[in-house]
Design an enzyme around this catalytic site. Structure first.
Site, mmCIF file in Angstrom:
data_model
loop_
_atom_site.group_PDB
_atom_site.id
_atom_site.type_symbol
_atom_site.label_atom_id
_atom_site.label_comp_id
_atom_site.label_asym_id
_atom_site.label_seq_id
_atom_site.Cartn_x
_atom_site.Cartn_y
_atom_site.Cartn_z
ATOM 1 N N PHE A 106 0.815 -1.219 0.000
ATOM 2 C CA PHE A 106 0.000 0.000 0.000
ATOM 3 C C PHE A 106 0.848 1.269 0.000
ATOM 4 O O PHE A 106 0.433 2.318 -0.469
ATOM 5 C CB PHE A 106 -0.959 0.003 1.202
ATOM 6 C CG PHE A 106 -0.356 0.374 2.528
ATOM 7 C CD1 PHE A 106 -0.428 1.679 3.000
ATOM 8 C CD2 PHE A 106 0.259 -0.570 3.338
ATOM 9 C CE1 PHE A 106 0.099 2.029 4.228
ATOM 10 C CE2 PHE A 106 0.790 -0.231 4.569
ATOM 11 C CZ PHE A 106 0.721 1.071 5.018
ATOM 12 N N LYS A 107 2.069 1.169 0.494
ATOM 13 C CA LYS A 107 2.893 2.366 0.643
ATOM 14 C C LYS A 107 3.396 2.896 -0.699
ATOM 15 O O LYS A 107 3.948 3.993 -0.755
ATOM 16 C CB LYS A 107 4.042 2.079 1.600
ATOM 17 C CG LYS A 107 3.497 1.851 3.012
ATOM 18 C CD LYS A 107 4.494 1.367 4.007
ATOM 19 C CE LYS A 107 3.790 1.146 5.350
ATOM 20 N NZ LYS A 107 4.661 0.635 6.395
ATOM 21 N N ASP A 108 3.198 2.127 -1.779
ATOM 22 C CA ASP A 108 3.577 2.629 -3.103
ATOM 23 C C ASP A 108 2.878 3.947 -3.419
ATOM 24 O O ASP A 108 3.471 4.830 -4.035
ATOM 25 C CB ASP A 108 3.234 1.596 -4.191
ATOM 26 C CG ASP A 108 4.263 0.470 -4.278
ATOM 27 O OD1 ASP A 108 5.458 0.746 -4.056
ATOM 28 O OD2 ASP A 108 3.875 -0.674 -4.562
ATOM 29 N N ALA A 111 4.480 6.834 -1.199
ATOM 30 C CA ALA A 111 5.911 7.006 -1.509
ATOM 31 C C ALA A 111 6.105 7.600 -2.893
ATOM 32 O O ALA A 111 6.938 8.496 -3.084
ATOM 33 C CB ALA A 111 6.630 5.667 -1.394
ATOM 34 N N THR A 141 7.549 -0.084 4.022
ATOM 35 C CA THR A 141 7.867 1.331 3.783
ATOM 36 C C THR A 141 9.187 1.455 3.045
ATOM 37 O O THR A 141 9.309 2.221 2.086
ATOM 38 C CB THR A 141 7.955 2.113 5.110
ATOM 39 O OG1 THR A 141 6.719 1.999 5.792
ATOM 40 C CG2 THR A 141 8.239 3.578 4.861
#
Length: 434
Positions: A106-108, A111, A141
């Protein structure tokens, strides 16, 4: 838009400063001075809009006063080069699949958005020195940030991760890249990595030597864009006529992801209530029960990305609701699961539905299975592809999870990392030589 510190003792900042600095001078987290409500027409027609169109509308409400509209449009559309679909798992339980980006987590979203916004601001500072991004990771992350910033001019990324406490596949996603990415293997736990990052920001000598910022969810440009996919989830559920009594469940570690959802709710997103699903690190769960926030050392669990004993973004949630336990508990409930319960959920879900949960998603799924009221429909975040935890998932389910090609490509690289103690003096000394 101006930004203030959750600690209340730092100068007011503009977006440029909040993104480049990451953390306020008083160690507080930046908060926008207001949250713009989105118009009724937007929600009336949201199901007819694409993910990118929805995200651009939301981004404009957050960042439109500070970023040129065309540039913001490019940043949003470039960030969201992949979908975040909603998939039905059981009758009244759906999953928001957040693992279709480059690093399958999900952090794509946050970021990639932050990398592009930071580059936009750097380009405005003619002749600026290199910006150094410090990021602590308990798993996903690091890979999302490293890949989001890989090859971006004017930026060097240092990824700090706890030795032996991230999955081998996660580790290879940020230790094999080289170029402008340096992996630092800390002899400690995630909270030690996070402490090193925060101490670096507060060290005057280090900040004179090099320009530092953070890409953890403490940075407003990292966590706010995560609101995009909650609006999209609502739109996709509305498309199916199932959005009236919607409960959103978010597996939570550092609480940036659920914080973004709550900001969306403040903008008018019609979610009925939220559930924060924890593993054995139950600090927020206990706060909901008692009204006391008591951080403690993190415990190592199956759902390692949620192994956080002092969630940074609790300060934002606390501030958002005027430090009122009553307001927070009226909207958010909690759930907490042991490793044995996570294993059992993964097995039962796979046997019943053939859907493969990763250990983090398992906490979200089970919290909905346990906590939905009659007439409610739940959506939980599946925050990472199960193949990122292949050894655990294969062992628990007795299957051979297929590794997507883009994940397999990371595993071919050579590990490059810098060993580091958890002592700040050692970390500072290392950075002063860079």
């Amino acid at each position: 838009m101006k930004y203030y510190s959750t600690n209340g003792n730092a100068p007011i900042a503009d977006l440029h400063k909040a993104v480049v600095k990451g953390l306020a001078e008083d160690r507080g987290l930046y908060m926008p001075e207001r949250i713009n409500k989105l118009p009724k027409e937007f929600f009336d027609n949201i199901e007819k809009m694409s993910f990118q169109e929805i995200a651009y509308t939301v981004a404009s409400a957050f960042f439109g006063e500070d970023v040129d509209p065309d540039a913001l449009h490019d940043i949003v559309y470039d960030t969201l080069s992949f979908d975040c679909p909603v998939v039905q798992v059981k009758d009244n339980i759906y999953t928001l699949e957040l693992f279709h980006g480059p690093t399958l987590a999900f952090k794509d979203v946050g970021a990639r958005f932050m990398a592009r916004l930071l580059q936009y601001f750097i380009r405005q500072e003619q002749g600026t020195q290199q910006v150094n991004v410090l990021v602590a990771t308990s798993g996903d992350t690091g890979s999302a940030v490293a890949n989001g910033f890989l090859g971006v001019d004017g930026i060097h990324v240092y990824v700090l991760y706890p030795k032996g406490k991230v999955s081998p596949i996660q580790e290879c996603q940020f230790t094999t890249l080289g170029k402008n990415i340096t992996a630092i293997e800390v002899d400690g736990v995630f909270d030690d990595c996070q402490a090193l990052v925060k101490n670096a920001f507060m060290d005057a000598e280090l900040n004179q030597h090099m320009k530092l910022t953070s890409a953890n969810s403490i940075n407003v440009a990292r966590f706010l864009p995560q609101a995009f996919y909650y609006f999209n989830a609502y739109a996709r559920m509305k498309e199916q006529g199932r959005a009236d009594n919607l409960v959103m469940c978010v597996p939570s570690g550092n609480f940036g992801n659920i914080c973004a959802a709550l900001f969306g709710h403040q903008m008018g997103l019609p979610i009925k209530r939220f559930i924060a699903a924890n593993n054995a690190n139950d600090i927020f769960f206990k706060y909901l029960q008692t009204g006391k926030y008591e951080p403690k050392p993190s415990k190592q669990t199956l759902a390692n990305a949620m192994d956080v004993g002092d969630p940074s973004n609790f300060a934002r949630i606390y501030d958002l609701y005027g430090k009122s336990h009553e307001k927070i508990t009226s909207l958010i409930s909690g759930a907490t699961y042991s490793d044995d319960q996570i294993r059992q959920t993964m097995r039962e879900c796979y046997e019943d539905t053939k859907y493969i949960l990763d250990p983090h998603g398992a906490c979200g799924f089970q919290a909905l299975a346990d906590g939905l009221n009659p007439g409610e429909v739940g959506v939980f975040c599946e925050t990472a592809h199960p193949a990122k935890f292949k050894e655990k998932v294969d062992e628990i389910l007795g299957i051979d999870v297929e590794i997507p090609e883009r994940l397999a490509n990371f595993m071919k690289g050579q590990k490059q990392s810098v060993p580091m103690s958890k002592d700040f003096t050692d970390f500072k000394q290392y950075l002063m030589k860079q």
